[in-house]
Design an enzyme around this catalytic site. Structure first.
Site, short mmCIF file in Angstrom:
data_model
loop_
_atom_site.label_atom_id
_atom_site.label_comp_id
_atom_site.label_asym_id
_atom_site.label_seq_id
_atom_site.Cartn_x
_atom_site.Cartn_y
_atom_site.Cartn_z
N ASP A 27 0.84 -1.20 0.00
CA ASP A 27 0.00 0.00 0.00
C ASP A 27 0.87 1.25 0.00
O ASP A 27 2.02 1.23 0.47
CB ASP A 27 -0.90 0.02 1.22
CG ASP A 27 -2.01 -1.02 1.15
OD1 ASP A 27 -2.29 -1.51 0.06
OD2 ASP A 27 -2.59 -1.34 2.21
N ARG A 53 -1.83 -0.57 -8.68
CA ARG A 53 -3.19 -0.16 -8.34
C ARG A 53 -3.27 1.38 -8.38
O ARG A 53 -2.51 2.06 -7.68
CB ARG A 53 -3.57 -0.65 -6.95
CG ARG A 53 -4.94 -0.18 -6.46
CD ARG A 53 -5.05 -0.29 -4.95
NE ARG A 53 -4.79 -1.64 -4.48
CZ ARG A 53 -4.18 -1.91 -3.33
NH1 ARG A 53 -3.73 -0.94 -2.56
NH2 ARG A 53 -3.99 -3.16 -2.96
#
Length: 279
Positions: free
Chosen positions: A107, A158
């Site tokens: 992340d 992402r």
């Protein structure tokens, strides 16, 4: 014990709870991205313990045969303690995951962590032949350059709009501008990436744009959404043959995560209110 309202956004307190949720997702054709809740450890012990928990989770996920992967936050595995601690723990997790063929997402946190995160993913993407992915944020002005770099790195990327309150010197602040940039960056990815595109958005206009780009360029992609948000839309995407992944958080540090989910989106707050009142 997690109350019923929070259960809509958090799979439970244990890895077994999370794996059980992924099993139910798989029955609907949805894959799971498991995230052990926790971040910003200032001492090494907590970071090392969560890194060990992720290694155990990788083993459990591999043994289960479920369609799922894991996602880790840099500050959770030691970045606030030191860059070397972060890399040591990330290398440990990614190494274990590569052995068991479990994919690892890293992340992205606030803009001050971008360089060290991308450097780690660049290294590990090449070392594992693409068994690692990273999140980038459309609101950051640097992201076009970061995507150009990542286009040559094995793995996945992402694209999200960005949830951190960054200074105007490094980030776009107006929603309309972020939406515009998101669409531009998606088009770059569909034209310059061979695969590995993850559309991290609940916004119907962004999902429609990705669908159109796929039709135009044929580049494979997947959609990623949060647990508890637009779950009907997630199943609809599966019905339309879109690869769908749900971000599944779990752990005893659930309250902060749940509170953030409710605060950041008005519809989440209304959802929680309906869960309490039954309206």
């Amino acid at each position: 014990m997690i109350p019923p309202i929070a259960n809509n956004f958090v799979a439970g307190e244990t890895a077994d709870d999370a794996l059980s949720h992924v099993e139910s997702l798989n029955r609907d054709g949805i894959c799971g991205i498991l995230n052990l809740l926790g971040e910003h450890y200032s001492a090494r012990q907590g970071a090392d313990e969560d890194a060990a928990a992720y290694v155990s989770l990788v083993e459990q996920l591999a043994a289960s045969g479920l369609d799922g992967c894991i996602s880790v936050k840099p500050s959770q595995i030691g970045l606030d303690v030191g860059d070397d601690v972060f890399r040591e723990n990330l290398d440990r997790i990614v190494g274990a995951a590569a052995e068991d063929d479990v994919f690892v997402w890293v992340d992205m946190e606030d803009y001050t962590t971008t360089d060290v995160t991308l450097d780690a993913v660049d290294d590990l993407g090449h070392q594992t032949d693409g068994n690692v992915g990273v999140c980038v944020q459309a609101n950051l002005k640097r992201t076009p350059d970061d995507l150009e770099r990542l286009a040559d790195v094995p793995g996945k990327v992402r694209l999200v709009k960005g949830a951190y309150n960054e200074p105007a010197s490094v980030a776009y602040k107006k929603k309309a501008k972020v939406d515009e940039v998101y669409k531009e960056l998606l088009e770059y990815m569909f034209t310059e990436f061979d695969n590995g595109i993850a559309v991290g958005s609940h916004d119907p206009s962004m999902l429609s744009h990705a669908h159109d780009l796929h039709g135009q360029y044929g580049t494979p992609y997947e959609v990623q959404m949060l647990m508890g948000v637009r779950e009907d839309a997630q199943r609809d995407l599966v019905a339309d043959d879109v690869e769908m992944w749900q971000y599944v958080p779990y752990g005893d540090k659930w309250f902060q995560y749940f509170y953030r989910r409710v605060r950041e989106r008005k519809e989440n707050a209304l959802f929680a209110l309906r869960a309490v009142t039954g309206i």
